[in-house]
Design a protein around this motif. Structure first.
Motif, PDB file in Angstrom:
ATOM      1  N   GLY A   8       0.776  -1.228   0.000  1.00 27.82           N
ATOM      2  CA  GLY A   8       0.000   0.000   0.000  1.00 27.82           C
ATOM      3  C   GLY A   8       0.813   1.285   0.000  1.00 27.82           C
ATOM      4  O   GLY A   8       0.248   2.374  -0.083  1.00 27.82           O
ATOM      5  N   GLY A   9       2.123   1.168   0.086  1.00 28.36           N
ATOM      6  CA  GLY A   9       2.950   2.364   0.030  1.00 28.36           C
ATOM      7  C   GLY A   9       2.980   2.950  -1.371  1.00 28.36           C
ATOM      8  O   GLY A   9       2.460   2.368  -2.319  1.00 28.36           O
ATOM      9  N   SER A  17      -3.784  10.805   0.735  1.00 31.26           N
ATOM     10  CA  SER A  17      -4.022   9.670   1.629  1.00 31.26           C
ATOM     11  C   SER A  17      -3.430   8.394   1.051  1.00 31.26           C
ATOM     12  O   SER A  17      -3.316   8.241  -0.168  1.00 31.26           O
ATOM     13  CB  SER A  17      -5.525   9.462   1.837  1.00 31.26           C
ATOM     14  N   LEU A  18      -3.077   7.487   1.949  1.00 30.24           N
ATOM     15  CA  LEU A  18      -2.671   6.136   1.608  1.00 30.24           C
ATOM     16  C   LEU A  18      -3.208   5.195   2.671  1.00 30.24           C
ATOM     17  O   LEU A  18      -3.398   5.596   3.826  1.00 30.24           O
ATOM     18  CB  LEU A  18      -1.150   6.000   1.545  1.00 30.24           C
ATOM     19  N   ARG A  19      -3.427   3.941   2.281  1.00 31.90           N
ATOM     20  CA  ARG A  19      -3.825   2.915   3.243  1.00 31.90           C
ATOM     21  C   ARG A  19      -2.822   1.769   3.170  1.00 31.90           C
ATOM     22  O   ARG A  19      -2.691   1.114   2.131  1.00 31.90           O
ATOM     23  CB  ARG A  19      -5.225   2.386   2.945  1.00 31.90           C
ATOM     24  N   LEU A  20      -2.108   1.567   4.254  1.00 27.88           N
ATOM     25  CA  LEU A  20      -1.156   0.468   4.342  1.00 27.88           C
ATOM     26  C   LEU A  20      -1.858  -0.774   4.881  1.00 27.88           C
ATOM     27  O   LEU A  20      -2.730  -0.678   5.737  1.00 27.88           O
ATOM     28  CB  LEU A  20       0.007   0.826   5.252  1.00 27.88           C
ATOM     29  N   SER A  21      -1.436  -1.925   4.377  1.00 27.17           N
ATOM     30  CA  SER A  21      -1.927  -3.212   4.869  1.00 27.17           C
ATOM     31  C   SER A  21      -0.745  -4.076   5.249  1.00 27.17           C
ATOM     32  O   SER A  21       0.351  -3.938   4.687  1.00 27.17           O
ATOM     33  CB  SER A  21      -2.744  -3.932   3.792  1.00 27.17           C
ATOM     34  N   MET A  81      -3.330   0.598   8.275  1.00 24.73           N
ATOM     35  CA  MET A  81      -3.139   1.953   8.760  1.00 24.73           C
ATOM     36  C   MET A  81      -3.594   2.924   7.679  1.00 24.73           C
ATOM     37  O   MET A  81      -2.982   2.990   6.601  1.00 24.73           O
ATOM     38  CB  MET A  81      -1.699   2.235   9.169  1.00 24.73           C
ATOM     39  N   GLN A  82      -4.676   3.612   7.957  1.00 27.52           N
ATOM     40  CA  GLN A  82      -5.178   4.651   7.079  1.00 27.52           C
ATOM     41  C   GLN A  82      -4.433   5.938   7.402  1.00 27.52           C
ATOM     42  O   GLN A  82      -4.427   6.386   8.556  1.00 27.52           O
ATOM     43  CB  GLN A  82      -6.685   4.840   7.274  1.00 27.52           C
ATOM     44  N   CYS A  96       5.448  -2.991   9.586  1.00 28.88           N
ATOM     45  CA  CYS A  96       4.533  -3.518  10.592  1.00 28.88           C
ATOM     46  C   CYS A  96       5.290  -4.553  11.424  1.00 28.88           C
ATOM     47  O   CYS A  96       6.298  -5.117  10.982  1.00 28.88           O
ATOM     48  CB  CYS A  96       3.271  -4.112   9.981  1.00 28.88           C
ATOM     49  N   ALA A  97       4.787  -4.786  12.628  1.00 26.67           N
ATOM     50  CA  ALA A  97       5.458  -5.677  13.554  1.00 26.67           C
ATOM     51  C   ALA A  97       4.443  -6.343  14.464  1.00 26.67           C
ATOM     52  O   ALA A  97       3.390  -5.767  14.773  1.00 26.67           O
ATOM     53  CB  ALA A  97       6.470  -4.900  14.389  1.00 26.67           C
ATOM     54  N   ALA A  98       4.774  -7.555  14.892  1.00 27.71           N
ATOM     55  CA  ALA A  98       3.937  -8.321  15.817  1.00 27.71           C
ATOM     56  C   ALA A  98       4.620  -8.389  17.176  1.00 27.71           C
ATOM     57  O   ALA A  98       5.846  -8.587  17.261  1.00 27.71           O
ATOM     58  CB  ALA A  98       3.700  -9.730  15.288  1.00 27.71           C
TER      59      ALA A  98
END
Length: 127
Positions: A8-9, A17-21, A81-82, A96-98
């Motif tokens: 999504g970058g 706007s961007l929406r990351l997944s 993340m919107q 992203c991280a867990a």
């Protein structure tokens, strides 16, 4: 083996706007808090947003409050993340991280809270 794959970058103008997944596999996703971090050239990796295992609690760094929204879909094993009203200073590689430990009431905010990381996705905001 845990795998986190961001998408999504891209390149966007300031104000856009961007929406990351981030799609997760190799872990029981619904048990773990998830976070988004970013790293700009020459800077350390910094915390952006976190969401706890159930999605009931979120927390943001001050610079993105009111502009970014983190969410999760435990059925799809994905965290999002919107990002709205983007600014040039948001330019960075986003990861992203867990979390390392399951069922924490509050999502982690420090790099050391997280044990698994994605490869990152570039976000570039032009002025």
């Amino acid at each position: 083996q845990v795998q986190l794959v961001e998408s999504g970058g891209g390149l966007v103008q300031a104000g856009g706007s961007l929406r990351l997944s981030c799609a997760a596999s190799g872990l029981t996703f619904s048990r773990y808090g998830m976070g988004w971090f970013r790293q700009a050239p020459g800077n350390e990796r910094e915390f952006v947003a976190t969401i706890n295992w159930s999605g009931s609690t979120t927390y943001y760094t001050d610079s993105v409050k009111g502009r970014f929204t983190i969410s999760r879909d435990n059925v799809k094993r994905t965290v999002y993340m919107q990002m709205n009203s983007l600014k040039p200073e948001d330019t960075a590689v986003y990861y992203c991280a867990a979390e390392r430990r399951p069922f924490r009431a509050l999502g982690g905010t420090d790099v050391s809270d997280f044990g698994s990381w994605g490869q990152g996705t570039q976000v570039t905001v032009s002025s």
